[in-house]
Design an enzyme around this catalytic site. Structure first.
Site, PDB file in Angstrom:
ATOM      1  N   SER A  88     -41.881  45.041 -12.194  1.00 23.62           N
ATOM      2  CA  SER A  88     -40.772  44.078 -12.759  1.00 23.62           C
ATOM      3  C   SER A  88     -41.391  43.244 -14.041  1.00 23.62           C
ATOM      4  O   SER A  88     -41.745  43.908 -14.992  1.00 23.62           O
ATOM      5  CB  SER A  88     -40.456  43.309 -11.624  1.00 23.62           C
ATOM      6  OG  SER A  88     -39.198  42.570 -12.029  1.00 23.62           O
ATOM      7  N   HIS A 131     -35.398  48.964  -7.386  1.00 30.51           N
ATOM      8  CA  HIS A 131     -36.134  48.150  -8.488  1.00 30.51           C
ATOM      9  C   HIS A 131     -37.437  48.033  -7.871  1.00 30.51           C
ATOM     10  O   HIS A 131     -37.953  47.303  -7.116  1.00 30.51           O
ATOM     11  CB  HIS A 131     -35.530  46.851  -8.593  1.00 30.51           C
ATOM     12  CG  HIS A 131     -36.344  46.046  -9.731  1.00 30.51           C
ATOM     13  ND1 HIS A 131     -36.125  46.295 -11.155  1.00 30.51           N
ATOM     14  CD2 HIS A 131     -36.882  44.876  -9.875  1.00 30.51           C
ATOM     15  CE1 HIS A 131     -36.952  45.581 -11.909  1.00 30.51           C
ATOM     16  NE2 HIS A 131     -37.324  44.399 -11.256  1.00 30.51           N
ATOM     17  N   ASP A 155     -31.572  51.403 -12.337  1.00 27.84           N
ATOM     18  CA  ASP A 155     -32.225  50.171 -11.812  1.00 27.84           C
ATOM     19  C   ASP A 155     -31.435  49.084 -11.403  1.00 27.84           C
ATOM     20  O   ASP A 155     -30.648  48.445 -12.339  1.00 27.84           O
ATOM     21  CB  ASP A 155     -33.374  49.773 -13.219  1.00 27.84           C
ATOM     22  CG  ASP A 155     -34.314  48.504 -12.681  1.00 27.84           C
ATOM     23  OD1 ASP A 155     -33.777  47.344 -12.555  1.00 27.84           O
ATOM     24  OD2 ASP A 155     -35.490  48.899 -12.280  1.00 27.84           O
TER      25      ASP A 155
END
Length: 369
Positions: A175, A338, A271
């Site tokens: 991330s 994610h 995502d």
């Protein structure tokens, strides 16, 4: 119950807890880099930066995998002030033991390529993907915007602990940490021996310069605030900032084409963070028409699903710089998720995403060091 039996019970419970931690691959202790404080390399609240280090052994003793933690960003004084009272802004709130799994896992069966490497997880406590650096500290809010200094201090410490002798090295992250692995990739290469084989792996860090449901680009404004608040411009890749506005250099699609170091991207075409925050951010979806859809795509209307599908095409277009390259690779699946490299289930489990009969745990070896 007597005192003796009570103590024995607690000893037994402690032993069981320790065994459970080991079974889950946990128990990698925290290292507080107190020496960095004098250099001004500190978390948002001024506390020392930190990382977890599991030393390599055997054939992996001179190989290093440095993984940067994710956790979003803060865009202004208000959001950064809130953040500094959490583990994402202060090492005071971080857990002392951290379980390594997925790409950081210590078991050969589930992580055959990196299980015996020197594996490091850099804790994220600055809110700028390790790019901020403002000298002045406002006494009213006492916020330290020093993410870039934190990164340099920890990397310097790891170099002193043996990484300067690395034969193979990977900079990775998830991330916001995945974005950081892209933004710092070439610099990481420069800090290591010229003889070392160095590559970067970004997991769910390929945030696109996408259009939202209003036709605008909320994410561009959002990243612009991050860059301005943290003073990030001077720490973004010069190969990008010399060509375009600094805030656009928070988007990998403008950075990757000019990178010198080989990089591999692991990302979902759908995502979940990007659909929630780039396609349909709450600030744009004021009537909350997308609230249920964002939580569960099965609850999307047919029109919303068409919009989601169009967003997927935006992602596909944005990864174009990764095509037809011998130094850039991509594993793009169709999951609504994610971050996929950090967990045992999504990294190497029986239900791990598969593209062309290839699962995540087989991807990196196909991109050999």
């Amino acid at each position: 119950m007597g005192t003796g039996s009570f103590c024995e019970l607690w000893a037994c419970l402690a032993l069981c807890a320790l065994m459970l931690l080991r079974t889950q691959g946990a128990g990698v202790g925290i290292t507080y880099l107190e020496s960095a404080v004098a250099k001004g390399a500190v978390c948002l609240d001024g506390s020392a930066p930190a990382y977890h280090f599991d030393k390599g052994f055997g054939s992996g003793i001179n190989n290093w995998l440095v993984h940067m933690e994710g956790g979003g960003w803060c865009t202004d004084i208000a959001t950064c002030s809130e953040r500094k009272n959490t583990q994402k802004g202060s090492s005071k709130f971080m857990v002392k033991q951290f379980g390594f799994s997925g790409i950081l896992g210590s078991k050969q069966k589930s992580n055959p390529d990196f299980f015996n490497w020197n594996r490091i997880k850099i804790r994220y406590c600055d809110g700028s993907s390790f790019t901020g650096d403002i000298e002045a500290v406002n006494p009213a809010n006492k916020l330290f915007f020093r993410g870039a200094r934190v990164w340099h201090a920890i990397i310097d410490d790891l170099l002193a602990k043996g990484m300067r002798n690395a034969q193979n090295a990977i900079l990775s992250g998830c991330s916001a940490g995945g974005l950081a692995s892209i933004l710092h990739c070439d610099e990481f290469r420069q800090l290591l021996p010229s003889t070392a084989k160095v590559k970067c792996v970004a997991d769910a860090g390929y945030f696109i310069h996408g259009k939202d449901i209003s036709g605008g680009s909320f994410i561009e404004s959002f990243f612009g605030k991050v860059v301005a608040t943290h003073g990030s411009a001077k720490n973004l890749p010069a190969s990008c900032t010399s060509r375009t506005r600094p805030e656009l250099c928070f988007f990998p699609q403008y950075v990757v084409p000019h990178m010198q170091t080989p990089i591999f991207i692991i990302n979902a075409a759908y995502d979940s963070w990007q659909i929630k925050n780039i396609l349909a951010p709450s600030a744009v979806d004021r009537k909350k028409e997308w609230k249920n859809c964002k939580l569960d795509l099965k609850k999307c209307s047919s029109a919303q699903l068409q919009t989601v599908q169009a967003f997927r095409q935006q992602v596909v277009n944005a990864v174009t710089p990764l095509h037809n390259s011998t130094s850039r690779g991509l594993f793009l699946d169709s999951c609504y998720t994610h971050c996929q490299a950090g967990g045992a289930d999504t990294w190497s489990g029986d239900k791990s995403p598969t593209v062309g009969n290839t699962v995540h745990s087989s991807v990196i070896p196909l991109y050999p060091l």
